[in-house]
Design an enzyme around this catalytic site. Sequence first.
Site, PDB file in Angstrom:
ATOM      1  N   SER A 124       0.799  -1.234   0.000  1.00 49.72           N
ATOM      2  CA  SER A 124       0.000   0.000   0.000  1.00 49.72           C
ATOM      3  C   SER A 124       0.827   1.278   0.000  1.00 49.72           C
ATOM      4  CB  SER A 124      -0.940   0.014   1.210  1.00 49.72           C
ATOM      5  OG  SER A 124      -2.035  -0.858   0.991  1.00 49.72           O
ATOM      6  N   LYS A 127       0.127   3.672  -2.737  1.00 47.91           N
ATOM      7  CA  LYS A 127      -0.947   4.657  -2.661  1.00 47.91           C
ATOM      8  C   LYS A 127      -0.395   6.087  -2.625  1.00 47.91           C
ATOM      9  CE  LYS A 127      -4.575   1.842  -0.435  1.00 47.91           C
ATOM     10  NZ  LYS A 127      -3.994   0.490  -0.291  1.00 47.91           N
ATOM     11  N   SER A 182      -6.136   2.824   4.739  1.00 48.48           N
ATOM     12  CA  SER A 182      -5.535   2.163   3.581  1.00 48.48           C
ATOM     13  C   SER A 182      -6.605   1.434   2.770  1.00 48.48           C
ATOM     14  CB  SER A 182      -4.441   1.175   4.015  1.00 48.48           C
ATOM     15  OG  SER A 182      -3.556   0.904   2.958  1.00 48.48           O
TER      16      SER A 182
END
Length: 439
Positions: A124, A127, A182
Amino acid sequence: MNAFRPARPSGRHRPVLPTGLPAAALAAACCLAALSAGPAAAAAPAPASASAPGGGQDTSAADASTRMTADSTLLSEPGVHVMPHSGAPDLPSGLSALSWTVSDARTGQVLAAKDAHRRLPPASTLKTLFADTVLPRFPAGLRHKVEDSDLAGLGDGSSLVGVQPGQTYTVSDLWRGVFLASGNDAVHVLANMNGSVAKTVSEMQAKARMLGAMDTHVVTPDGYDEPGQLSSAYDLAVFARAGLANPDFARYAATKDSQFPGGYDAQGSYVSSFGIENTNRLLTGEKGVTAYPGLVGVKNGYTTNAGNTLVAAARKSGRTIIVSVMNPQSGETNAVYTEAAKLLDWGFAAADRTTSVGTLNAAAPVPAAGTGTSADADRSGTSGAARKGDRAPQEAHAAPVSSRSAVASPTAWAVGGALVLLAAASVVVLRRRGAAKNR
């Protein structure tokens, strides 16, 4: 009637020229000298000083050459790289991450690194690139009613913030879902608002290249494990640095907790909102991790394939240090946070006592030939050694600008102006002489 006067004999031969030509020639020469004096003096390099202003490290051409050599080679080589000065602290012990970097957010200098361009699954932390790409597209207060199609294609076991079809969310709600929880569901909604998931992936890839993040290959916008989805500790630092320059990104990344719009729970009851907390334990101080003083974000991640990943930034005494850590191997609980905290401590202590081993600074792409490997094929045939700042495949610095140029240029133009005046005076004098001869 004018009488003809024969030329008087003289012991020295004087060529006869048309009246006024010497004046014109001299004036032209003086004007050319004046015009060339300014640029020439301004371009002349200032004498190299023995030390930098304030008694710092030597910033002569030789030192700049040393830094350029370090930038061009060290980050591409395997292993740990650091160039300490006398009195610099040792790197922390017990670092087990496959790859990590420590950099200064303001200058872009990489203070130390291990396998900075090793291409690994980012989880993640990708991101951050998603936010760099999409965050500027929509105002925070824009409202969007989620449809089933907005949530299509979510990977099994994805982290979710709890977005529900039929509910209306503001863009700021969705970004809090991305940064704090997340939430892959929030990512997909924003990606579809941006046109589609595929379009967003393509734009993320273009954004990575624009930033000089040549190790990154994007397959999904949320970092979910997919074959070929890769990034590097270097690229994650680039994404974090670019993001922190955006006040909205910085605000979301530093938010510890918030309320998220509700919906219907598993029992069918409607709740207006519920609390969410940032999953970055170095920010919140949760689950056995001590919150790091001055932490301003940025993003953590975990997947089975990627292991634990983290890009963290902290600010102290006006300096912001960015640390990226990928996949610690020690097996210790919270190792990614422990190792990141150690690297942050070292970065603040060593920032003025090291020579940069690379840079995150943007620069125009200059591909280097013959440095690629088959593993790095999607880096356009270049290795990390051939990076130019953070826009391209070869590190280099812009040509140094002399601190004296601002002074030298006005002085030179003053000299040039004096020469112009001299030329004008010469014209007057020579014309008077010519007039006297004709009388």
